[in-house]
Design a protein around this motif. Structure first.
Motif, PDB file in Angstrom:
ATOM      1  N   UNK A 190       0.831  -1.203   0.000  1.00 44.20           N
ATOM      2  CA  UNK A 190       0.000   0.000   0.000  1.00 44.20           C
ATOM      3  C   UNK A 190       0.866   1.254   0.000  1.00 44.20           C
ATOM      4  N   UNK A 191       0.742   2.028  -1.078  1.00 38.46           N
ATOM      5  CA  UNK A 191       1.411   3.319  -1.178  1.00 38.46           C
ATOM      6  C   UNK A 191       0.413   4.384  -0.761  1.00 38.46           C
ATOM      7  N   UNK A 192       0.789   5.159   0.266  1.00 37.75           N
ATOM      8  CA  UNK A 192      -0.142   6.147   0.810  1.00 37.75           C
ATOM      9  C   UNK A 192       0.341   7.570   0.556  1.00 37.75           C
ATOM     10  N   UNK A 193      -0.474   8.328  -0.153  1.00 38.57           N
ATOM     11  CA  UNK A 193      -0.278   9.761  -0.335  1.00 38.57           C
ATOM     12  C   UNK A 193       1.054  10.082  -1.017  1.00 38.57           C
ATOM     13  N   UNK A 194       1.511  11.332  -0.840  1.00 45.37           N
ATOM     14  CA  UNK A 194       2.756  11.784  -1.464  1.00 45.37           C
ATOM     15  C   UNK A 194       3.184  13.084  -0.791  1.00 45.37           C
ATOM     16  N   UNK A 195       4.412  13.492  -1.060  1.00 38.72           N
ATOM     17  CA  UNK A 195       5.027  14.571  -0.287  1.00 38.72           C
ATOM     18  C   UNK A 195       4.239  15.883  -0.317  1.00 38.72           C
ATOM     19  N   UNK A 196       3.795  16.325  -1.486  1.00 41.38           N
ATOM     20  CA  UNK A 196       3.113  17.613  -1.567  1.00 41.38           C
ATOM     21  C   UNK A 196       1.784  17.584  -0.803  1.00 41.38           C
ATOM     22  N   UNK A 197       1.088  16.457  -0.844  1.00 43.45           N
ATOM     23  CA  UNK A 197      -0.185  16.364  -0.125  1.00 43.45           C
ATOM     24  C   UNK A 197       0.051  16.382   1.388  1.00 43.45           C
ATOM     25  N   UNK A 198       1.087  15.678   1.849  1.00 43.40           N
ATOM     26  CA  UNK A 198       1.405  15.728   3.273  1.00 43.40           C
ATOM     27  C   UNK A 198       1.634  17.173   3.725  1.00 43.40           C
ATOM     28  N   UNK A 199       2.427  17.906   2.946  1.00 47.34           N
ATOM     29  CA  UNK A 199       2.742  19.283   3.327  1.00 47.34           C
ATOM     30  C   UNK A 199       1.499  20.164   3.287  1.00 47.34           C
ATOM     31  N   UNK A 200       0.712  20.043   2.224  1.00 46.71           N
ATOM     32  CA  UNK A 200      -0.477  20.871   2.099  1.00 46.71           C
ATOM     33  C   UNK A 200      -1.492  20.554   3.195  1.00 46.71           C
ATOM     34  N   UNK A 201      -1.692  19.266   3.484  1.00 45.12           N
ATOM     35  CA  UNK A 201      -2.649  18.900   4.529  1.00 45.12           C
ATOM     36  C   UNK A 201      -2.210  19.432   5.891  1.00 45.12           C
TER      37      UNK A 201
END
Length: 259
Positions: free
Chosen positions: A235-246
């Motif tokens: 399972x690959x979850x999310x990505x770097x830009x989404x982590x930062x934006x969230x």
């Protein structure tokens, strides 16, 4: 120093789950120990849709050799030079997008495995060995056993040929691409649509039959909880830009609530 053993492969073979995340814009190799410090099983560098250059990839791969966490690369396409060169640079496995047929899958295995399993050209990587000397037979045997081959099912054609793809010797895991698969089905972004969920379950079923790890890329924890319970294990979850934006959005909402 010994050649790195794939803990991801070991866990998947034991029926366990592995969780990774995708990097799209982080270019500093310090991202490798940062992610490893949080306990991710793997990180996936996405070169299909982003602008990583070879020097950056080489630096990431070299640093990953000092961490237990695996480093995989999604290549832009299933071309020999893109696959073999990325492994020579030091990727510990490849994610291959838009795999649709057994013929494509067999070509992937020929390109990523050394003889007798494939036809990959032999060149002992200084990054992989950290400049230590290794016998060719030891190196090629290690590579055939430890490097991961992950194929992506992202189309109705891929689903129609799922059994042939999963049954191809050398495939370690499937990673469904929900965005592309839903778009190809004519229901873009509707990952909860009954046709999508039926496809997810069929991937899990066939992977379980053939001893391949079923996987998916998801961005919502509720979806991860659901599909992990149904048998997804890579399972690959999310990505770097989404982590930062969230995180930024959540922090800013709290800050502004202070008045």
């Amino acid at each position: 120093m010994n050649l790195k053993i794939s803990k991801v492969k070991q866990k998947l073979k034991n029926g366990e789950a592995c969780f990774g995340t995708m990097l799209r814009i982080l270019k500093s190799p310090q991202a490798v120990p940062m992610c490893a410090s949080e306990g991710w099983d793997y990180v996936l560098l996405d070169t299909e849709h982003n602008d990583y250059d070879y020097e950056t990839l080489g630096n990431f791969c070299a640093l990953a050799k000092y961490e237990e966490m695996a480093l995989f690369v999604r290549v832009p396409d299933k071309l020999y030079h893109q696959m073999a060169q990325m492994l020579d640079i030091g990727a510990e496995g490849l994610v291959l997008p838009q795999v649709k047929t057994r013929e494509e899958t067999e070509r992937i295995i020929r390109s990523t495995k050394y003889a007798p399993l494939g036809k990959r050209g032999v060149s002992i990587s200084s990054t992989v060995t950290l400049f230590r000397d290794y016998d060719i037979e030891i190196y090629t045997t290690w590579a055939n056993e430890e490097l991961m081959t992950v194929v992506q099912i992202e189309s109705e054609e891929g689903m129609a040929n799922l059994v042939d793809i999963v049954a191809t010797p050398g495939v370690d895991a499937i990673m469904i691409g929900p965005a592309d698969l839903s778009d190809d089905m004519g229901i873009p972004g509707q990952i909860h649509h009954p046709r999508m969920e039926s496809a997810f379950r069929e991937v899990i079923r066939q992977c379980d039959i053939y001893g391949v790890a079923p996987g998916i890329h998801l961005n919502n924890l509720d979806d991860v909880k659901k599909w992990r319970a149904e048998g997804m294990r890579f399972i690959t979850y999310s990505y770097d830009t989404k982590f930062f934006k969230d995180a930024s959005r959540e922090a800013l909402q709290s800050l502004r609530s202070f008045g």
